[in-house]
Design an enzyme around this catalytic site. Structure first.
Site, mmCIF file in Angstrom:
data_model
loop_
_atom_site.group_PDB
_atom_site.id
_atom_site.type_symbol
_atom_site.label_atom_id
_atom_site.label_comp_id
_atom_site.label_asym_id
_atom_site.label_seq_id
_atom_site.Cartn_x
_atom_site.Cartn_y
_atom_site.Cartn_z
ATOM 1 N N GLY A 149 0.915 -1.205 0.102
ATOM 2 C CA GLY A 149 0.070 0.192 -0.003
ATOM 3 C C GLY A 149 0.813 1.303 -0.127
ATOM 4 N N ALA A 150 1.966 1.259 -0.894
ATOM 5 C CA ALA A 150 2.992 2.371 -0.784
ATOM 6 C C ALA A 150 2.584 3.538 -1.865
ATOM 7 C CB ALA A 150 4.269 1.839 -1.072
ATOM 8 N N TYR A 186 -12.108 -2.877 12.584
ATOM 9 C CA TYR A 186 -10.736 -2.326 12.350
ATOM 10 C C TYR A 186 -9.929 -2.754 13.732
ATOM 11 C CZ TYR A 186 -7.290 1.116 11.610
ATOM 12 O OH TYR A 186 -6.125 1.902 11.138
ATOM 13 N N ALA A 205 -10.560 -5.125 15.868
ATOM 14 C CA ALA A 205 -10.177 -6.486 15.859
ATOM 15 C C ALA A 205 -9.112 -6.919 14.754
ATOM 16 C CB ALA A 205 -11.564 -7.405 15.464
ATOM 17 N N LYS A 212 -6.557 -4.997 13.888
ATOM 18 C CA LYS A 212 -5.355 -4.390 14.419
ATOM 19 C C LYS A 212 -4.795 -5.008 15.674
ATOM 20 C CE LYS A 212 -4.644 -1.198 10.934
ATOM 21 N NZ LYS A 212 -3.694 -1.643 10.150
HETATM 22 P P1 NAP Z 1 -4.895 5.260 3.214
HETATM 23 O O1 NAP Z 1 -4.301 6.495 2.747
HETATM 24 O O2 NAP Z 1 -6.221 5.113 3.078
HETATM 25 O O3 NAP Z 1 -3.842 4.246 2.063
HETATM 26 C C1 NAP Z 1 -4.184 2.987 2.214
HETATM 27 C C2 NAP Z 1 -3.265 2.134 1.328
HETATM 28 O O4 NAP Z 1 -3.749 0.848 1.355
HETATM 29 C C3 NAP Z 1 -3.193 2.469 0.104
HETATM 30 O O5 NAP Z 1 -1.872 2.599 -0.460
HETATM 31 C C4 NAP Z 1 -3.977 1.382 -0.620
HETATM 32 O O6 NAP Z 1 -3.666 0.988 -1.844
HETATM 33 C C5 NAP Z 1 -3.469 0.084 0.199
HETATM 34 N N1 NAP Z 1 -4.518 -0.853 0.084
HETATM 35 C C6 NAP Z 1 -5.952 -1.137 0.604
HETATM 36 N N2 NAP Z 1 -6.295 -2.316 -0.029
HETATM 37 C C7 NAP Z 1 -5.158 -2.773 -0.206
HETATM 38 C C8 NAP Z 1 -4.996 -4.200 -0.684
HETATM 39 N N3 NAP Z 1 -6.091 -5.113 -0.544
HETATM 40 N N4 NAP Z 1 -3.781 -4.630 -1.361
HETATM 41 C C9 NAP Z 1 -2.823 -3.764 -1.362
HETATM 42 N N5 NAP Z 1 -2.924 -2.388 -0.882
HETATM 43 C C10 NAP Z 1 -4.154 -2.039 -0.353
HETATM 44 O O7 NAP Z 1 -4.268 4.775 4.627
HETATM 45 P P2 NAP Z 1 -3.155 5.133 5.369
HETATM 46 O O8 NAP Z 1 -3.733 6.261 6.461
HETATM 47 O O9 NAP Z 1 -1.913 5.746 4.718
HETATM 48 O O10 NAP Z 1 -2.906 3.821 6.341
HETATM 49 C C11 NAP Z 1 -1.757 3.039 6.042
HETATM 50 C C12 NAP Z 1 -1.852 2.071 7.287
HETATM 51 O O11 NAP Z 1 -1.694 2.692 8.562
HETATM 52 C C13 NAP Z 1 -3.196 1.175 7.178
HETATM 53 O O12 NAP Z 1 -2.954 0.072 7.805
HETATM 54 C C14 NAP Z 1 -4.027 1.871 8.407
HETATM 55 O O13 NAP Z 1 -4.808 1.037 8.877
HETATM 56 C C15 NAP Z 1 -2.864 2.366 9.470
HETATM 57 N N6 NAP Z 1 -3.271 3.450 10.273
HETATM 58 C C16 NAP Z 1 -3.625 4.602 9.726
HETATM 59 C C17 NAP Z 1 -3.882 5.551 10.807
HETATM 60 C C18 NAP Z 1 -4.224 6.974 10.216
HETATM 61 O O14 NAP Z 1 -4.852 7.728 11.067
HETATM 62 N N7 NAP Z 1 -4.253 7.260 8.962
HETATM 63 C C19 NAP Z 1 -4.109 5.227 11.849
HETATM 64 C C20 NAP Z 1 -3.447 4.028 12.451
HETATM 65 C C21 NAP Z 1 -3.159 3.245 11.517
HETATM 66 P P3 NAP Z 1 -4.477 1.615 -3.197
HETATM 67 O O15 NAP Z 1 -4.341 3.114 -3.200
HETATM 68 O O16 NAP Z 1 -3.511 1.295 -4.587
HETATM 69 O O17 NAP Z 1 -5.812 1.220 -3.222
#
Ligand code: NAP
Length: 255
Positions: free
Chosen positions: A20-21, A163, A165, A167
């Site tokens: 998801g980069a 979510y 569950a 994490k």
């Molecule tokens: P984001 O901006 O919504 O990005 C999510 C990323 O995950 C995107 O690059 C997306 O790829 C990828 N993705 C989703 N489903 C996928 C799949 N089936 N296979 C491969 N890639 C997939 O989210 P973010 O905030 O950067 O979150 C990144 C991580 O941090 C997640 O695990 C999230 O739960 C965790 N996190 C985020 C927060 C926050 O506040 N933002 C807090 C705690 C934890 P595409 O764009 O190609 O679909």
């Protein structure tokens, strides 16, 4: 590091796979690892063009990078993702399980489909990549894995039972994998971000955002780069004696 290993490292730059980069936290992780000299496999599910831009930005750091489309929730696609890294670069030295989704709703209203979708990507997706990269790292007798969990998996959050569950499961998986892989030189840690300013949290109303900011001890939402710095540390040799840990990057909100 011995001189010989140093020379080896110079001949073969380390390789990182970041799921998801194409955007958000994963993008920031890919960029910091490239800045630190690692070749990077930039995984994406649907963001092809953003992923290509991340590849170009990594290459500007003087490393090689490759965009690979794969749905991490699909076991075979996750396997192919890890294999493509080995084929192209010869090793997988760092895996960052970052791909994640949300489908929020209160417990009593949550559909089985929304529960399953989140668990499939966040938990099974992490398992799929962990399994295949872990196998490769066992062969190499070296590697570092960083799983992106969430403080929601530690303290819970109303409206996110699926979510939370997923994490909490990632945290349990991190500790278990750390126990299984440590003797062969593979470390497994988790980073638990608080509220980070990405697409995932941009849906918040201004009111909800202001309320959140007031709860964060450091007075602001996190930036993707705040999380990426912690990931880069845990993936580096500076963290050589750290495994099975959960590092909260949350501005103190969960304290
Ligand atoms: P984001 O901006 O919504 O990005 C999510 C990323 O995950 C995107 O690059 C997306 O790829 C990828 N993705 C989703 N489903 C996928 C799949 N089936 N296979 C491969 N890639 C997939 O989210 P973010 O905030 O950067 O979150 C990144 C991580 O941090 C997640 O695990 C999230 O739960 C965790 N996190 C985020 C927060 C926050 O506040 N933002 C807090 C705690 C934890 P595409 O764009 O190609 O679909």
């Amino acid at each position: 590091m011995t001189d010989m290993r140093k020379q080896g490292a110079e001949r073969h730059p380390r390789t990182a796979v970041v799921t998801g980069a194409g955007r958000g936290i994963g993008r920031a992780v890919a960029l910091i690892l490239a800045q630190r000299g690692l070749n990077v496999v930039v995984n994406y599910a649907s963001s092809a063009e953003p992923a290509r831009e991340v590849v170009a930005a990594c290459e500007q750091c003087g490393v090689q990078a490759l965009a690979v489309q794969a749905d991490v929730a699909d076991h075979n696609q996750a396997k192919a993702l890890i294999e493509s890294a080995v084929e192209r670069f010869g090793s997988v030295d760092v895996l960052v399980n970052n791909a994640g989704i949300t489908r929020d709703g209160l417990l009593v209203k949550m559909t089985p489909e929304d529960f399953e979708a989140v668990v499939r990507v966040n938990l099974e997706g992490t398992f799929n990549c962990l399994k295949h990269a872990g196998r490769q790292m066992l062969k190499q007798r070296a590697g570092a894995i960083v799983n992106i969990a969430s403080i929601v998996g530690v303290v819970g959050n109303a409206g996110q039972v699926n979510y939370a569950a997923s994490k909490a499961g990632v945290i349990g998986m991190t500790k278990t994998a750390a126990k299984e892989l440590a003797r062969r030189g593979v470390r497994v840690n988790a980073v638990a971000p608080g509220f980070i300013d990405t697409d995932m949290t941009r849906a918040l109303s201004d009111k909800a955002r202001t309320q959140l900011e007031q709860q964060v001890l450091l007075g602001r939402l996190g930036r993707p780069e705040d999380v990426a710095a912690a990931v880069a540390f845990l993936a580096s040799d500076e963290a050589a004696y750290i495994t099975g840990q959960v590092l909260c990057v949350d501005g103190g909100i969960a304290l």
